[in-house]
Design an enzyme around this catalytic site. Structure first.
Site, PDB file in Angstrom:
ATOM      1  N   GLY A  77       0.840  -1.201   0.000  1.00 34.11           N
ATOM      2  CA  GLY A  77       0.000   0.000   0.000  1.00 34.11           C
ATOM      3  C   GLY A  77       0.874   1.249   0.000  1.00 34.11           C
ATOM      4  CB  SER A  78       0.257   4.634   1.253  1.00 35.09           C
ATOM      5  OG  SER A  78      -0.936   4.752   0.513  1.00 35.09           O
ATOM      6  CB  THR A  79       4.240   1.234   3.730  1.00 30.85           C
ATOM      7  OG1 THR A  79       4.012   0.026   2.998  1.00 30.85           O
ATOM      8  CG2 THR A  79       3.253   1.327   4.872  1.00 30.85           C
ATOM      9  CB  ILE A  80       5.393   1.088  -1.715  1.00 34.34           C
ATOM     10  CG1 ILE A  80       6.593   0.451  -2.426  1.00 34.34           C
ATOM     11  CG2 ILE A  80       4.540   1.855  -2.714  1.00 34.34           C
ATOM     12  CD1 ILE A  80       6.220  -0.674  -3.338  1.00 34.34           C
ATOM     13  CE  LYS A  81       0.681   6.676  -1.994  1.00 37.60           C
ATOM     14  NZ  LYS A  81      -0.531   7.263  -1.381  1.00 37.60           N
TER      15      LYS A  81
END
Lengths: 609, 366
Positions: free
Chosen positions: A332-336
């Site tokens: 999810g957004s933790t990859i951003k």
């Protein structure tokens, strides 16, 4: 047919058949002489053993009865970094039977059965072991006797021929489920193990490491068996010990784990299914490693009852599943933050450059809208704000500019898509999709829309909690940290250099996530006294209709639990000189900001103190 | 006509030799009797082994019918095939720790076994096409073939079979009249190669050799086998403890009493006299084969028979030396007595080849 011709090549020399046969005859004579000599030698050897030295060997045969007995080494303890015991050996009693001293099997089993309960399982195992053992060797019938059982057996000892109560050491995990997935457990050795491990080293041992640290460090923990030469009487009972070579006990193993941190992490999860990983940023040392729900490893040590095992297997929350090591979660957004570094390093974005978020992104000619989580969009957005508010449109656009293969290459630098190399067996790889991968896997071309959603950590890309923590540690340490380890440090990984001028920009955005006025996890800053940086993430479990907001946390509470999204959080602290990196995955937790971030903050606060 | 004569005539009709068959039959019967005792009087072991021996005898009968000129013609191709299978086994073989088997789905096959027959065959064919004693080039080529074949088996790793194949092959070269100075040269070469071979041995093979030199070094592992086997042999005395009553064999001190260590059981239960009787039967089998070789008037047949006989002989000597502590435990079975299928089938097939080469009779003809 060239081979055949070469093979049969005629000779220039004139052949003399008779002379040739004579040569062979002479050689046969030589051969016969050598064979005769060998046979005479063997006859002599057997005469020596059987006639000259017969007395010696006959008495040794009598004494074979001077038996060699293997002595089991004591298994090494497992300690936390402060020397607190995580796995120990407890004295216990077991009931053993010496086959050749039992006059009547049925009577013996009845008598013993009247004093202690013997399950069908124990009986079956005993019968198998009895087949293998020598007749004078004690075979365990029931292990881990309770004290009242020991007392009852002692009282009736004189009536029980061939039955003995024997002290031994049994493995015990004082913290039970808390360390279940890290430590693993030992289990009874079976025939196949013996073959694999070498029967010599394990001749006297009853247990072997099955999973976790117990398995990975089996060689260190097990030790070397000793040998005892004992004189036995005709019934095989030991009369005295003639010679003793003590076993080399297994070494104690001090882990990098911290009991307090582990407890904090498990408590913070508060009954959720998920995983928490805490790493020391400088070295990669693992300080806490939790997969929840756990199970009690002690029940495996002396053989788990089939019903209990079935219950563990059938449990829908999958307590046996090692989430931090093998769980594959969409980040999810933790990859951003990692994609942001990729975009900066590849020159696709600039940290000051602003773009406008009107709430959705559309690929040319595709018609499908990829949405922001915030209805109506975030307005003008720079990198800091894009991270703080987790602006999807910013990353959709960047993902398309980078392209899937470049994204994969950059993310691989942070360890995605490959095992971290932690000193445990069976680590999962996660997955970093590329065009080539998809063609190989499905025989299909890569669709542009799949690039778009990879930009927010969805689609094919998955990571283990351990990979997420390791990537975060790499980011916090600005490119250099060791692979996660529990006991033996590994070499520092290749430094990620080309992101060098950009660390501060990305870290600033991660600080804003917690401490900024519009950060997605700003709520936790009020509850926790420390300053730290992080990123929330939410991974869809249940596909919402195209035109709905991709991730709307408020709706999540209305869904049944197993359809709720996975909540994720990665973070590090302190901000200026990071010491700790963390990853949190909460299965079906709902939202990263509302569920995973508070857990992460909680653990961070306990760790930083 | 006596019954014996009729039997001998019948056997020669199917290109077999009555004396050799009698000796082999006697040996196999003794083997089954000892096996019955060694296997804790488990009749199923005896039945299984009888079935294997039956398969071996069938293979023997078939191979005995192949005329000599076909062997000469096929030798290089058979050898090439065996070599190819050895290479394939390196890549796709299945086996517990050691790559020895080729799995064809229905049957599993050990290419190293085929080598025991095809290597002597190809060397005999190759050398007998040329003047004997062989000159330098053919000698070198032969030695290289032996080296490749046994080398491939050694890396499987299967030291026992590598030794058997290697000595069988070298025996053919020796029998062909290899000059003594070349033998001396080869000997020097082998001595020089020994250190390199030591470095290439697997750990478990090194351990076996070190343990052999000092059994007490590993009294619970390999050393245990040697010590216990010597005790079993030595306690047998002159005439043994009697069939079914060897205490060492039955108290399970002896490792694998029905396979590699079956000779220890024989020695314990039948004593030195029993040992000598069986050794004499082995010697008579060898002598009979050498006689058959002598009756052949062409180098090819003589060399093939010589090679196969030598590898049979090495089987016996290595196994018997192993159980009596003269050689390290290298895992060589006792021919036609140890429990186990593959070697028995190959051995009997080899005897079929020997008898077929010797026979002047056409199959079922007069």
């Amino acid at each position: 047919m060239k081979l055949a011709r070469w093979f049969k090549q005629a000779s220039a020399r004139v052949r003399d058949g008779a002379a040739e046969l004579k040569v062979i005859d002479r050689r046969f004579q030589w051969l016969g002489a050598v064979m005769l000599a060998c046979l005479l030698l063997l006859a002599g050897r057997f005469a020596q053993l059987q006639i000259v030295d017969h007395e010696l060997y006959a008495s040794r045969a009598e004494n074979n009865r001077v038996a060699l007995r293997a002595l089991a080494p004591t298994r090494g303890l497992i300690l936390d970094r402060k020397g607190r015991v995580l796995a120990e050996n407890r004295p216990a009693y077991r009931l053993v039977v010496v086959p050749e001293r039992v006059p009547d099997w049925e009577a013996m089993l009845d008598q013993v059965g009247a004093l202690v309960t013997i399950s069908d399982d124990e009986r079956a195992r005993f019968n198998r072991a009895r087949q293998r053992a020598r007749r004078f060797q004690a075979v365990p019938l029931k292990t881990n006797l309770r004290s009242d059982e020991v007392a009852r057996l002692a009282a009736h000892r004189h009536r029980l021929l061939g039955v003995e109560v024997e002290p031994y050491l049994t493995r015990h995990y004082p913290h039970g489920a808390l360390f279940a997935h890290v430590l693993g457990y030992v289990g009874r050795i079976d025939e196949r193990d013996l073959e694999r491990l070498g029967p010599d080293r394990y001749r006297a041992s009853t247990h072997v490491g099955r999973t976790g640290i117990e398995q990975a460090y089996e060689r260190v923990l097990h030790g070397q068996p000793g040998v005892e030469t004992v004189e036995t009487n005709a019934q095989g009972r030991t009369v005295r010990v003639l010679e003793r070579q003590a076993p080399a006990n297994g070494q104690d193993l001090q882990l990098t784990l911290d009991l307090d941190f582990q407890r904090a992490a498990a408590e913070a999860l508060d009954g959720h299914a998920g995983a928490v990983v805490v790493l020391d940023v400088d070295t990669g040392a693992v300080r806490a490693l939790v997969s929840a729900p756990g199970y009690d490893p002690n029940q495996f040590v002396n053989g788990i009852a089939p019903s209990a095992y079935q219950a563990l297997l059938d449990n829908p929350r999958r307590p046996l599943f090692n989430r931090f090591l093998q769980g594959a979660y969409e980040p999810g957004s933790t990859i951003k933050p990692f994609l942001a570094l990729a975009g900066l390093a590849e020159g696709v974005i600039d940290s000051d450059e602003e773009m406008f978020s009107r709430g959705w992104f559309e690929l040319d000619g595709e018609g499908r809208r990829y949405r922001d989580w915030k209805r109506g969009g975030h307005g003008w957005v720079d990198l800091t704000k894009a991270l703080a508010e987790s602006v999807n449109v910013y990353f959709y656009e960047m993902a398309v500019d980078l392209g899937i293969d470049r994204m994969a290459r950059e993310l691989a630098l942070f360890g995605f898509g490959q095992p971290t190399g932690i000193d445990l067996l069976g680590e999962g790889d996660g997955l970093l999709p590329t065009r080539a991968w998809k063609r190989g896997q499905f025989g299909e071309a890569w669709f542009p829309g799949e690039t778009v959603i990879t930009g927010i950590g969805q689609g094919f890309v998955v990571a283990t909690p351990l990979q997420l923590a390791h990537a975060t540690a790499l980011l916090a340490a600005e490119g250099r940290t060791g692979a996660p380890y529990l006991h033996t440090p590994t070499a520092p990984s290749q430094r990620v250099v080309h992101a060098d001028p950009h660390w501060d920009a990305v870290k600033a955005g991660m600080v804003e996530v917690i401490h900024g006025p519009t950060g997605t996890a700003r709520a936790v800053a009020q509850d926790v006294p420390i300053r730290f940086a992080g990123k929330t993430g939410t991974a869809q479990v249940f596909g919402l209709p195209d035109d709905a907001d991709a991730v709307d946390e408020r709706e999540q509470d209305n869904l049944p639990e197993h359809l709720r999204n996975h909540a994720l959080f990665v973070g590090f602290a302190p901000i200026d000189d990071p010491k700790w990196a963390i990853s949190v995955v909460v299965e079906h937790g709902g939202g990263g900001a509302t569920v995973a971030a508070p857990i992460g903050a909680d653990v961070m606060a306990r760790v930083v103190q | 006509m006596s019954l014996q004569r009729i039997g001998a005539n019948g056997l020669s009709l199917i290109r077999l030799d009555a004396i050799l068959m009698g000796l082999l039959g006697l040996l196999m019967l003794i083997g089954l009797a000892v096996l019955y005792s060694a296997g804790e009087q488990d009749a199923s072991l005896v039945v299984n082994q009888s079935i294997r021996l039956g398969v071996g005898l069938a293979a023997m009968l078939v191979l005995a019918q192949v005329p000599k000129r076909l062997w000469l013609l096929w030798a290089p191709y058979l050898f090439g095939l065996a070599l190819a299978m050895l290479l394939v086994v390196e890549w796709v073989g299945v086996g517990r720790g050691a790559q020895r088997w080729l799995d064809f789905g229905v049957i599993r096959f050990q290419p190293s076994e085929a080598m025991k027959i095809t290597l002597p065959l190809v060397l005999a064919a190759y050398l007998s096409e040329r003047p004997l004693p062989p000159s330098l080039m053919p000698t070198l080529i032969s030695v290289v073939l032996v080296g490749i074949s046994s080398g491939l088996i050694l890396v499987q790793p299967d030291l026992g079979t590598a030794i058997l194949v290697g000595t069988g092959g070298l025996a053919v070269v020796f029998l062909a009249g290899l000059r003594w100075r070349m033998i001396a040269g080869l000997g020097a070469l082998v001595m020089a190669a020994l250190p390199a071979m030591w470095l290439n041995l697997r750990d478990y093979q090194k351990n076996r050799i070190l343990t052999f030199l000092d059994p007490e070094r590993d009294p619970l592992g390999q050393g245990w086998n040697i010590i216990q086997s010597k005790i079993a042999v030595g306690s047998g005395g002159w005439s043994g403890t009697g069939w079914l009553s060897g205490s060492q064999s039955h108290l399970e001190f002896l490792p694998e009493p029905h396979t590699d260590f079956i000779f220890s059981v024989l020695a314990e239960e039948f004593g030195w006299l029993g040992v000598m009787a069986v050794l004499v039967i082995y010697a008579l089998i060898i002598i009979r084969c050498l006689q058959l070789a002598h009756q052949c008037t062409d180098p090819f047949a003589r060399l093939v028979i010589g090679g196969i006989v030598v590898s049979f002989f090495v089987y016996v000597v290595v196994n018997v030396s192993m159980v009596s502590g003269l050689l390290p435990v290298v895992g060589v079975p006792l021919p036609l007595m140890s429990y186990g299928g593959t070697s028995a089938v190959t051995l009997l097939a080899g005897f079929g080849l020997i008898q077929g080469l010797h026979s002047r009779r056409r199959f079922m003809g007069h």
